[in-house]
Design an enzyme around this catalytic site. Structure first.
Site, PDB file in Angstrom:
ATOM      1  N   GLY A 239      22.161  38.912 -50.897  1.00  0.00           N
ATOM      2  CA  GLY A 239      21.170  38.429 -51.376  1.00  0.00           C
ATOM      3  C   GLY A 239      21.322  38.172 -52.984  1.00  0.00           C
ATOM      4  N   ARG A 276      26.230  34.126 -50.227  1.00  0.00           N
ATOM      5  CA  ARG A 276      25.988  33.219 -51.070  1.00  0.00           C
ATOM      6  C   ARG A 276      26.948  33.395 -52.468  1.00  0.00           C
ATOM      7  NH1 ARG A 276      21.471  30.018 -50.951  1.00  0.00           N
ATOM      8  NH2 ARG A 276      20.311  31.632 -49.984  1.00  0.00           N
ATOM      9  N   ARG A 312      19.983  22.311 -46.386  1.00  0.00           N
ATOM     10  CA  ARG A 312      19.264  23.055 -47.408  1.00  0.00           C
ATOM     11  C   ARG A 312      18.367  22.384 -48.293  1.00  0.00           C
ATOM     12  NH1 ARG A 312      20.508  25.755 -51.171  1.00  0.00           N
ATOM     13  NH2 ARG A 312      19.493  27.602 -50.482  1.00  0.00           N
ATOM     14  N   CYS A 343      17.836   9.421 -39.013  1.00  0.00           N
ATOM     15  CA  CYS A 343      16.442   9.085 -38.867  1.00  0.00           C
ATOM     16  C   CYS A 343      15.359   9.963 -39.139  1.00  0.00           C
ATOM     17  CB  CYS A 343      16.531   8.406 -37.491  1.00  0.00           C
ATOM     18  SG  CYS A 343      17.852   7.128 -37.238  1.00  0.00           S
TER      19      CYS A 343
HETATM   20  N1  LLP Z   1      23.285  40.558 -45.004  1.00  0.00           N
HETATM   21  C1  LLP Z   1      22.145  40.042 -43.987  1.00  0.00           C
HETATM   22  C2  LLP Z   1      21.401  41.177 -43.096  1.00  0.00           C
HETATM   23  C3  LLP Z   1      21.481  38.994 -44.235  1.00  0.00           C
HETATM   24  O1  LLP Z   1      20.550  38.474 -43.037  1.00  0.00           O
HETATM   25  C4  LLP Z   1      21.930  37.843 -45.033  1.00  0.00           C
HETATM   26  C5  LLP Z   1      21.507  36.496 -44.983  1.00  0.00           C
HETATM   27  C6  LLP Z   1      22.988  38.239 -45.839  1.00  0.00           C
HETATM   28  C7  LLP Z   1      23.594  39.598 -45.649  1.00  0.00           C
HETATM   29  C8  LLP Z   1      23.627  37.508 -46.841  1.00  0.00           C
HETATM   30  O2  LLP Z   1      22.883  36.992 -47.770  1.00  0.00           O
HETATM   31  P1  LLP Z   1      23.284  36.317 -49.253  1.00  0.00           P
HETATM   32  O3  LLP Z   1      24.090  37.169 -50.046  1.00  0.00           O
HETATM   33  O4  LLP Z   1      24.085  35.067 -48.778  1.00  0.00           O
HETATM   34  O5  LLP Z   1      22.176  35.834 -49.971  1.00  0.00           O
HETATM   35  N2  LLP Z   1      20.237  29.622 -45.051  1.00  0.00           N
HETATM   36  C9  LLP Z   1      19.594  30.329 -46.173  1.00  0.00           C
HETATM   37  C10 LLP Z   1      19.966  31.526 -46.564  1.00  0.00           C
HETATM   38  C11 LLP Z   1      19.573  32.433 -45.390  1.00  0.00           C
HETATM   39  C12 LLP Z   1      20.062  34.082 -45.624  1.00  0.00           C
HETATM   40  C13 LLP Z   1      19.759  34.795 -44.220  1.00  0.00           C
HETATM   41  N3  LLP Z   1      20.408  35.961 -44.533  1.00  0.00           N
HETATM   42  C14 LLP Z   1      19.923  29.297 -47.349  1.00  0.00           C
HETATM   43  O6  LLP Z   1      20.658  28.252 -47.147  1.00  0.00           O
HETATM   44  O7  LLP Z   1      19.578  29.571 -48.444  1.00  0.00           O
END
Ligand code: LLP
Length: 420
Positions: A239, A276, A312, A343
């Protein structure tokens, strides 16, 4: 920090001119810096040195096999959410004992796959799933390591679609009910309760929501201990946000400094699931300008990448910086919508964006596209998915070929009554 910068007015990825890659592989394509990726991983690694920890890269951000292998070599584990991600992680050589498996809808075959290869733990998201895992483990005569994913009801202050730690979200078990679930889990013969998991959301740019959530978890681990349930792993999820525009997310070090005292008190091993923060700024999407078009109210710049390549902006109205690959001679700027060939009116990479003069044929770099870029790409409008290229120093390598038209129809068959 990232390794995309201008040298003599041309955009480079490490020691490679983006233009040179475009000439070789065509457009659009994703371009990743191996140095940015490993530096980001190492930033987490050194930030958390002071506590026992395991960094499980969230595959959903970017599951490319070359990137995974690179992170695996650095020592990373994997956070997975499907059988497919497990397959990819194993193929990249990641040790199953460093794999954690989240997700609200694990199928039986996926649970069996995870148990067969002996992953570290499943992050269980409901009572019924807990029983399903126990049943599979019993049939397979193994013990399944589990954590329960608790929902701490913390507002991560992020986009509604990527916020996961609130009561109204489908994820996890409400923290008030979690003790009951742990008591049930303890009585099951084929699961071993080893952890507690949470993930409160994505693109979080402050330390506070993490601290609040960890405080609740550590307190909860204390309550479990009092009940005789010994927890070895606290999984804080992923996150941590990145800079897309002007956000100033904390460095992993700041996060670590804020939560380490709490963690030490718990005596647990910390599991982190960053996606991310490791991959986001390690990748760009390179696209070529095709046409200009002006309406009475708008100026459009039409490019050859669309929402199927990078979803995104359309899905979350997310901001991605767009830079010219060759810096223009003129300082003039115009406000345009940068749109793709799909489209759909929702097919845009940027809206009302002040851009330098871009001529048809010019290359543009959509920045911060290394996470949730290719991984969310689709074949919509029957567009082959683009190539992925990795740079190391002065060299680049295509780690995923551009799909062909034949790839588009792979697996399609005609019923007998339609043939002839
Ligand atoms: N752990 C779990 C249980 C998760 O559901 C997620 C992301 C992460 C770790 C990794 O999160 P990060 O460190 O990447 O924030 N498609 C969206 C993001 C969806 C994230 C879903 N879960 C976007 O493009 O912003």
């Amino acid at each position: 920090m990232h390794d995309f910068s201008y040298k003599n007015g041309e955009l480079y990825c490490e020691g490679v001119a983006v233009n040179a890659v475009a000439n070789r592989v065509g457009t659009p394509f994703y371009l990743y810096s191996s140095n940015t990726l490993t530096s980001h991983y190492r930033a987490f690694q050194s930030a958390f040195e002071g506590v026992p920890h395991l960094i499980c890269f969230a595959l959903k951000a970017n599951p490319n096999g070359a990137l995974l292998r690179l992170l695996g070599k650095e020592g990373a584990g994997a956070d997975i959410v499907s059988g497919g991600e497990l397959f990819r992680a194993l193929r990249a050589g990641i040790d199953p004992k460093k794999i954690v498996y989240a997700g609200v809808g694990k199928r039986r075959d996926e649970i069996e796959y995870a148990l067969k290869v002996g992953i570290l733990m499943c992050n269980v998201e409901s009572g019924e799933e807990l029983l399903a895992i126990d049943r599979s483990a019993s049939e397979m005569r193994v013990r399944a390591g589990i954590a329960l994913r608790v929902n701490p009801d913390i507002d991560a202050g992020t986009h509604a679609y990527i916020s996961t730690g609130l009561k109204k979200n489908k994820f996890g078990i409400p923290i008030e009910q979690a003790l009951e679930y742990y008591q049930t889990a303890r009585k099951l013969h084929n699961v071993e309760v080893i952890g507690v998991h949470q993930h409160i959301g994505s693109q979080i740019t402050e330390v506070k929501p993490f601290v609040d959530a960890i405080e609740r978890l550590v307190q909860f681990v204390g309550e479990l201990k009092a009940e005789g349930i010994d927890i070895k792993f606290i999984n804080m999820g992923g996150g941590l946000g990145i800079t897309y525009k002007d956000e100033t997310p904390p460095h992993p070090r700041e996060l670590s400094q804020a939560i380490q005292p709490l963690l030490k008190q718990s005596g647990c091993t910390l599991v982190l699931e960053p996606g991310r923060a490791i991959a986001g700024n390690a990748g760009i999407l390179v696209t070529r300008a095709l046409y200009h078009k002006d309406s009475e109210v708008k100026k459009f710049l039409i490019v050859d990448a669309g929402m199927n390549d990078l979803m995104r902006p359309s899905l979350y109205e997310a901001y991605h910086d767009i830079k010219p690959v060759v810096e223009p001679a003129s300082a003039d700027h115009t406000v345009v919508d940068v749109v793709g060939p799909i489209c759909e009116s929702g097919d845009f990479l940027a809206k009302d964006r002040e851009m330098p003069e871009v001529k048809p044929g010019d290359l543009l770099a959509v920045m911060g596209a290394g996470a949730y870029g290719f991984s969310m790409a689709s074949n919509y409008n029957s567009r082959p998915r683009v190539a992925e290229v990795v740079v190391k120093g002065n060299e680049f390598f295509t780690v995923r070929e551009r799909e062909t038209y034949d790839d588009l129809i792979k697996g399609e068959k005609l019923p007998r009554w339609l043939v002839g």
